[in-house]
Design a protein around this motif. Structure first.
Motif, short mmCIF file in Angstrom:
data_model
loop_
_atom_site.label_atom_id
_atom_site.label_comp_id
_atom_site.label_asym_id
_atom_site.label_seq_id
_atom_site.Cartn_x
_atom_site.Cartn_y
_atom_site.Cartn_z
N GLU A 43 0.82 -1.21 0.00
CA GLU A 43 0.00 0.00 0.00
C GLU A 43 0.86 1.26 0.00
O GLU A 43 0.51 2.26 -0.64
N GLN A 44 1.99 1.22 0.68
CA GLN A 44 2.89 2.38 0.69
C GLN A 44 3.57 2.59 -0.66
O GLN A 44 4.07 3.69 -0.95
N PRO A 69 -3.14 6.60 -7.92
CA PRO A 69 -3.94 5.37 -8.05
C PRO A 69 -3.03 4.15 -8.18
O PRO A 69 -2.08 4.15 -8.96
N HIS A 70 -3.33 3.11 -7.41
CA HIS A 70 -2.40 1.99 -7.35
C HIS A 70 -3.11 0.65 -7.15
O HIS A 70 -2.60 -0.38 -7.59
N CYS A 78 -8.43 -2.38 -0.66
CA CYS A 78 -7.06 -1.89 -0.73
C CYS A 78 -7.02 -0.39 -0.43
O CYS A 78 -7.96 0.34 -0.74
N SER A 79 -5.94 0.04 0.19
CA SER A 79 -5.73 1.46 0.47
C SER A 79 -4.47 1.95 -0.21
O SER A 79 -3.60 1.16 -0.60
N GLU A 80 -4.35 3.28 -0.33
CA GLU A 80 -3.19 3.92 -0.93
C GLU A 80 -2.61 4.89 0.09
O GLU A 80 -3.32 5.77 0.60
N ARG A 81 -1.33 4.72 0.41
CA ARG A 81 -0.72 5.44 1.53
C ARG A 81 0.64 6.01 1.16
O ARG A 81 1.38 5.42 0.37
N ARG A 279 -5.77 6.91 2.03
CA ARG A 279 -7.14 6.92 1.50
C ARG A 279 -7.52 5.53 1.02
O ARG A 279 -6.67 4.67 0.77
N ALA A 280 -8.83 5.32 0.89
CA ALA A 280 -9.31 4.17 0.14
C ALA A 280 -8.92 4.36 -1.32
O ALA A 280 -8.64 5.48 -1.77
#
Length: 310
Positions: A43-44, A69-70, A78-81, A279-280
């Motif tokens: 996520e990171q 966006p990932h 999944c989250s994006e951090r 974020r989501a």
């Protein structure tokens, strides 16, 4: 006194709660005296960290944190951090109080959708193999382009419950809460900016007396107001002894006392802080700037433009 005894005593490492940490992000990497790092995981990998000098609050530099966006899908959890963490060995025991400070500036465009955005969060360690996913006991969040703050604790019977998706109208001594008994948690709305409308809190459809919120008459700043300097005192207490002080730009926002944090089996001994865009899964880029991180057992080291409450 024997020669060398005093020196030997003074060379003993300080307990983490007594350590003072500071990082102005003026160099090309995290300062050794700040105790921070960028955590690497899937996520990171949606994020990036840049030590730059164009956008700063003080000193010669600031930290630019971005997410893109990932996630494979927008609906798979999944989250994006791009979060910065305290080093594990410097974490403060869960039952001790500590002051944190940091400044944040939102880059344009500021997200204004109905989505899950966090800019900072305080959590309890989770032991390996523990059952459950525990939300932050304190979080600074954004939704619909508006800032708000939440406190989390274990589920307790509410003072009253209303219809789903209808904001609660709580009485004196009560606070709006989102009940989540299926995971033994509940999330309490404790502060918001002045653009916040009752309908923005439709998720918080019940009322609780688990915490006592003292509103000091100052809303949270707007995300588009420039640099926001936060000073926060955190002392979790799932048994009802918790205490939070939240300041922004030197002004007291709220004091929160009561049931704060979680006491489930499998949770660790320490609290920890992390900051940065989280974020989501989403379809746009999002950037925040940070500066002037500090942590101390003493308010006067952190609240540099205000009056300390104790």
């Amino acid at each position: 006194m024997l020669p060398g005894v005093a020196g030997a005593q003074s060379s003993q490492p300080q307990p983490p709660a007594e350590r003072k940490l500071v990082d102005g992000f003026d160099g090309k990497d995290f300062a050794p005296e700040g105790g921070l790092y960028y955590r690497e995981n899937f996520e990171q990998s949606a994020g990036s960290v840049e030590f730059q000098s164009l956008v700063k609050r003080t000193g010669t530099g600031g930290l630019k944190l971005s997410v893109v966006p990932h996630c494979p899908s927008l609906n798979d959890g999944c989250s994006e951090r791009a979060e910065i963490w305290e080093k594990t060995e410097l974490r403060v025991p869960y039952d001790e109080g500590v002051w944190y400070g940091f400044a944040v500036k939102f880059d344009d465009p500021i997200p204004n959708g109905d989505h899950r955005y966090l800019i900072a969060q305080w959590k309890r360690e989770i032991d390996p193999g523990a059952d459950g996913d525990f939300s932050p006991f304190l979080a600074l969040r954004m939704d619909l382009g508006k800032l708000f703050a939440t406190v989390e604790t274990n589920y307790l019977p509410p003072a009253s419950t209303g219809p789903d998706n209808v904001p609660a109208r709580c009485g004196a001594g009560e606070t709006p809460v989102w009940l989540r008994p299926d995971v033994n948690q509940m999330r309490i709305l404790v502060a918001a900016d002045s653009n916040w409308e009752p309908e923005d809190g439709s998720l918080f459809n019940s009322c609780t007396t688990a915490v006592r919120v003292t509103n000091h008459g100052n809303p949270l700043p707007h995300p588009d107001s420039g640099w926001i300097d936060f000073a926060v005192y955190t002392k979790p207490g799932p048994d009802g002894t918790g205490h939070i002080e939240l300041y922004a730009n030197g002004k007291p926002i709220v004091t929160v006392k009561g049931h704060i944090g979680h006491a489930d089996k499998g949770l660790g001994e320490n609290q920890y802080f992390k900051f940065g865009p989280y974020r989501a899964a989403d379809t746009t880029d999002w950037t925040l700037y940070y500066d002037d991180f500090r942590r101390s057992p003493f308010c006067t080291d952190v609240l540099t433009n205000g009056t300390c409450p104790f």
